[in-house]
Design an enzyme around this catalytic site. Structure first.
Site, PDB file in Angstrom:
ATOM      1  N   ASP A   1       7.185 -10.667   1.500  1.00  0.00           N
ATOM      2  CA  ASP A   1       6.401  -9.415   1.536  1.00  0.00           C
ATOM      3  C   ASP A   1       4.992  -9.706   2.068  1.00  0.00           C
ATOM      4  O   ASP A   1       4.859 -10.413   3.061  1.00  0.00           O
ATOM      5  CB  ASP A   1       6.368  -8.773   0.142  1.00  0.00           C
ATOM      6  CG  ASP A   1       5.895  -7.333   0.175  1.00  0.00           C
ATOM      7  OD1 ASP A   1       4.676  -7.105  -0.007  1.00  0.00           O
ATOM      8  OD2 ASP A   1       6.725  -6.446   0.418  1.00  0.00           O
TER       9      ASP A   1
ATOM     10  N   TYR B   1      -4.301  -0.806   4.317  1.00  0.00           N
ATOM     11  CA  TYR B   1      -5.369  -0.298   5.186  1.00  0.00           C
ATOM     12  C   TYR B   1      -6.108  -1.474   5.821  1.00  0.00           C
ATOM     13  O   TYR B   1      -6.382  -1.480   7.013  1.00  0.00           O
ATOM     14  CB  TYR B   1      -6.338   0.541   4.350  1.00  0.00           C
ATOM     15  CG  TYR B   1      -7.347   1.346   5.154  1.00  0.00           C
ATOM     16  CD1 TYR B   1      -8.424   0.733   5.789  1.00  0.00           C
ATOM     17  CD2 TYR B   1      -7.216   2.727   5.266  1.00  0.00           C
ATOM     18  CE1 TYR B   1      -9.335   1.476   6.518  1.00  0.00           C
ATOM     19  CE2 TYR B   1      -8.142   3.479   5.989  1.00  0.00           C
ATOM     20  CZ  TYR B   1      -9.199   2.843   6.610  1.00  0.00           C
ATOM     21  OH  TYR B   1     -10.100   3.581   7.336  1.00  0.00           O
TER      22      TYR B   1
ATOM     23  N   HIS C   1      14.798  -8.566  -2.039  1.00  0.00           N
ATOM     24  CA  HIS C   1      13.404  -8.699  -1.619  1.00  0.00           C
ATOM     25  C   HIS C   1      12.582  -9.586  -2.546  1.00  0.00           C
ATOM     26  O   HIS C   1      11.745 -10.359  -2.100  1.00  0.00           O
ATOM     27  CB  HIS C   1      12.814  -7.289  -1.557  1.00  0.00           C
ATOM     28  CG  HIS C   1      11.411  -7.220  -1.053  1.00  0.00           C
ATOM     29  ND1 HIS C   1      11.096  -7.368   0.276  1.00  0.00           N
ATOM     30  CD2 HIS C   1      10.251  -7.001  -1.702  1.00  0.00           C
ATOM     31  CE1 HIS C   1       9.780  -7.240   0.418  1.00  0.00           C
ATOM     32  NE2 HIS C   1       9.238  -7.020  -0.760  1.00  0.00           N
TER      33      HIS C   1
END
Lengths: 408, 405
Positions: free
Chosen positions: B180, B315, B370
């Site tokens: 990730d 972001y 995951h």
């Protein structure tokens, strides 16, 4: 009830139970705020300073009962509408008749995060009688899942169903033929309505959010050719704004059209979460509208106190956009009923005007130099003016509703 | 560099626990469409069940006590242009003195405890496999690390933090493992510190840019055949699914994390749903217990910077969706090991894996998703042991620390 019937009309007043006001207050007292990046401004979303101020106002100053009493001065009703495959939904609406008997019946449809009160400032303007302009009987519905309308219980309530619902509402009020004004989802619902009930019931429509596909060569050759030429500066700037919206302003849309339930837990449980979620749009989508804290909180309160809860409203994105797999105009087709388009400078969808031709038979285009996405709320006079011009004597859609030209 | 590491224990104030419980008491739930299943997001029955458990049964103090059995520390790390950030981390040394220093980096909505099940396996000493000293930080804005409070904290800054952490512990040369965001930070870290400090790295979520005509012409041509190549279609299907149905949170967190953050900071139910959706969707039928889920969510709820801070990483990495995740990085020659777990939702064609770096080790598993370290710790640890062990492709790559007694 038979599928083609609607239930009896009941007068409606908003009366939020005190227990709900108390619960809201209890939550407001316990709010936990995040921190914020220094100098963030609006770059990351709603600034902390704004949110803190609005929450303090909501907690200590905003008077819901006063707002409620004021809203209740509007002529509101509910009635059951049966939708094929979905049973009946109890639908909330405003219905204000003009004094002019032959006023044109007009259906106003809001979007998200809008609601029925967006029609408020238009009402006196549209229902006013005068020899100089047409008058309208106005119906402003709360879409299913919004305001005080029930929400569908099963998946699959999409374009065709919204069209059926609002059309049945108008028929139930005795308006076999009528015209339409909408923006945001009101624009998309208008396109579906024109597709299914154009000519028969819907005689003309107007949109302040002209969102449409690019013209294709074989379906709209003239618009297609026009679109090939270099756009003028204004159009280029508009496309730039739209591109910016798509890359930076569409997170909410992508989430709502794919995982509305996951997001819904936050909106249903957290008043500050809901406030920020909606307030961001109220500010970024308007043309420097000078929002008062009371205006904002009344707006957000409609969502907080809505009949189906704030999580229900966002499902419209999932249902209309196939869970992320199709676009909102999918299933609509071009119709020849007259279409009027108003272009407001701070609307975030700013596509070339030639593209509007793919929506329908454009008979009127008006360009404004002020106003944004919530045109009815920000620029009611300008919008009412456009609608009047479209249906006025000598206007491009004069007399579309038989026997109701809007004049005494 | 930084000050000496201070021992750390998690100690959530009573007032914070009381506030959580008051909020859970007042929780208001949305409705749900009939037979919605998981189509619209986390199901109501699941969220109600988990909320009730959180309110009435989950024992945070018990969980906290168990977490505090892990050797945790904090240290100040200077980041160029951002001042000092106090970073929380687990540091478990092996009894084998020359164990290989290994940096483990979690992702979002992950957290430092993902390393927990790996620790006893990786730090175990044996003549049959290498041993590791393990360092697992909370990334800035996660767990009990401070969050950056200025704009512009991007991939290279996250890399700088974790590299400086290792250096501050005396690990000048080390190995790296991540999935990730841990994979993404790994790309930036190997770009900046590969070979010099990071001697080799391993990932269980190999993500990479699509081949271009100029970078990998053969792979590019193969990609063009997708419309009539069933195998390519199958391999691209997960990415397609993500594009259509899975990227709402990604786009939102990359563009308006503050707006979202008000919900996540204020509503435990909202935070629970937001994270639980990812836990459920990303694992390979992992039988989460309520306690496991709520401990996981609680780490976010009680995090030092609050739950609104961690989404800002998206972001920061994309500059508000103005750049691609890997812009500014390039292929590196730092030896790379890749593990393919069948339940990993972020999957791209295996043939593209060489576009990331110098792949020296690949493994394919028959179970796990995951959150590989959490779901299949033995398999993941097994990969690291093979990769770094005697006879493995990067045996002895950290000079003087081959992992054996």
């Amino acid at each position: 009830m038979a599928a083609d019937k609607a239930g009896a009309e009941q007068p409606f007043t908003i009366s939020i139970p005190q227990a709900e006001l108390d619960l809201l207050r209890q939550k407001l007292v316990l709010i936990r705020f995040p921190d914020e990046i220094e100098g963030a401004g609006w770059d990351y979303g709603v600034p902390l300073e704004d949110t803190r101020r609005l929450i303090a106002h909501w907690k200590d100053a905003f008077d819901w009962r006063a707002a409620e009493a004021d809203i209740n001065l509007l002529p509101m009703f509910t009635r059951d509408i049966a939708i094929e495959g979905f049973g009946t939904l109890n639908i909330h609406y405003i219905h204000k008749r003009s004094e002019i008997a032959k006023a044109i019946p007009l259906l106003f449809v809001h979007g998200w995060p809008g609601h029925f009160l967006e029609v408020r400032k238009l009402l006196p303007l549209l229902t006013a009688g005068s020899p100089d302009h047409p008058s309208f009987h106005v119906v402003a519905v709360s879409l299913p899942g919004f305001g005080f309308s029930e929400t569908p219980k099963k998946p699959g309530f999409a374009g065709r169903q919204y069209a059926e619902l609002v059309n049945k509402l108008m028929l139930s009020l005795g308006y076999d033929e009528y015209v339409y004004q909408g923006g945001d989802w009101g624009h998309a619902v208008g396109a579906h309505l024109a597709t299914h009930f154009g000519h028969r019931n819907l005689k003309a429509w107007h949109s302040n959010m002209p969102l449409s596909d690019k013209p294709k060569l074989f379906s709209h050759p003239i618009a297609f050719i026009r679109n090939l030429f270099p756009h003028d500066k204004t159009t280029r700037e508009g496309l730039q704004v739209t591109a910016e919206f798509l890359s930076k302003g569409c997170g909410y849309m992508t989430e709502q059209k794919t995982k509305p339930q996951t997001l819904g837990y936050s909106l249903a449980d957290s008043p500050v979460g809901l406030l920020a979620w909606i307030y961001e749009k109220l500010v970024t989508w308007t043309d420097s509208y000078p929002w008062t804290d009371d205006e904002v909180l009344e707006w957000v309160s409609i969502y907080w106190f809505s009949r189906a809860g704030p999580a229900a409203s966002i499902r419209i994105y999932y249902e209309m956009m196939g869970g992320g797999s199709k676009d909102r105009l999918s299933g609509t087709k071009w119709t020849s009923i007259p279409l009027g388009l108003s272009y407001f400078p701070r609307e975030h969808w700013r596509l070339p005007k030639s593209w509007g031709a793919t929506l329908g038979k454009v008979v009127m285009r008006s360009q404004h130099d002020k106003g944004g996405h919530f045109a009815a709320f920000e620029q009611p006079e300008a919008l009412a003016d456009d609608v009047r011009k479209m249906f006025a004597k000598g206007g491009p859609a004069y007399g579309v509703v038989a026997g109701k030209d809007g004049y005494a | 560099m930084g000050s000496w590491a201070k021992p750390f224990t998690v100690a959530v104030p009573d007032a914070d626990l009381e506030l959580l419980h008051k909020k859970l008491e007042l929780a208001t739930f949305p409705d749900e469409l009939q037979d919605a299943g998981w189509d619209y997001g986390a199901p109501l029955a699941d969220i109600k069940r988990l909320t009730a458990y959180w309110k009435d049964s989950f024992d945070w103090r018990k969980a906290e006590k168990a977490i505090n059995e892990l050797p945790q520390f904090t240290t100040d790390i200077e980041v160029d242009g951002f001042g000092s950030l106090n970073i929380h981390f687990v540091h478990q040394k092996s009894k084998v003195e020359n164990a290989i220093p290994l940096l483990f980096v979690h992702g979002w909505p992950g957290q430092f405890l993902e390393v927990r099940k790996l620790l006893p396996i990786l730090t175990a000493g044996s003549p049959d496999h290498p041993s590791f000293h393990v360092v697992a930080p909370s990334l800035p804005g996660f767990g009990f690390s401070e969050a950056p409070n200025k704009p512009g904290f991007g991939g290279f800054q996250y890399a700088e933090v974790v590299n400086k952490l290792m250096l501050s512990l005396g690990y000048d040369e080390y190995a790296y493992q991540g999935g990730d965001m841990g994979h993404i930070v790994g790309v930036y870290a190997t770009n900046a510190y590969g070979n010099r400090h990071i001697k080799a790295w391993h990932t269980n979520m190999p993500l990479y840019r699509a081949p271009t005509l100029f970078s990998n012409p053969l792979l590019f041509l193969e990609m063009l055949t997708t419309p009539f190549n069933k195998r390519m279609q199958e391999q691209l299907a997960p990415a397609q699914r993500f594009q259509t149905k899975g990227r709402g949170y990604f786009l939102l967190q990359s563009t308006k994390p503050q707006t979202l953050g008000y919900s996540l900071a204020d509503s435990p139910v909202g935070l629970l749903a937001w994270i639980y959706e990812k836990l459920y969707e990303s694992v390979d039928n992992y039988p989460f217990t309520e306690d496991e889920v709520l401990e996981w969510i609680s780490i976010h709820w009680f995090s030092r910077a609050g739950p609104a801070a961690s989404p800002r990483m998206y972001y920061g990495l994309t500059s508000g969706n103005e750049r691609e995740l890997f812009d500014g990085t390039r292929w590196t020659s730092t030896p790379l090991g890749v593990a393919f777990f069948p339940g990993e939702p972020a999957r791209l064609p295996k043939s593209w894996v060489h576009t990331i770096g110098k792949v020296v080790f690949q493994s394919e598993h028959d179970a796990g998703g995951h959150f590989a370290a959490f779901e299949q710790p033995a398999k993941l640890a097994g990969d690291l042991r093979k990769m770094f062990g005697k006879g493995g492709p990067v045996y002895g790559i950290v000079p003087g620390k081959d992992g054996y007694a």
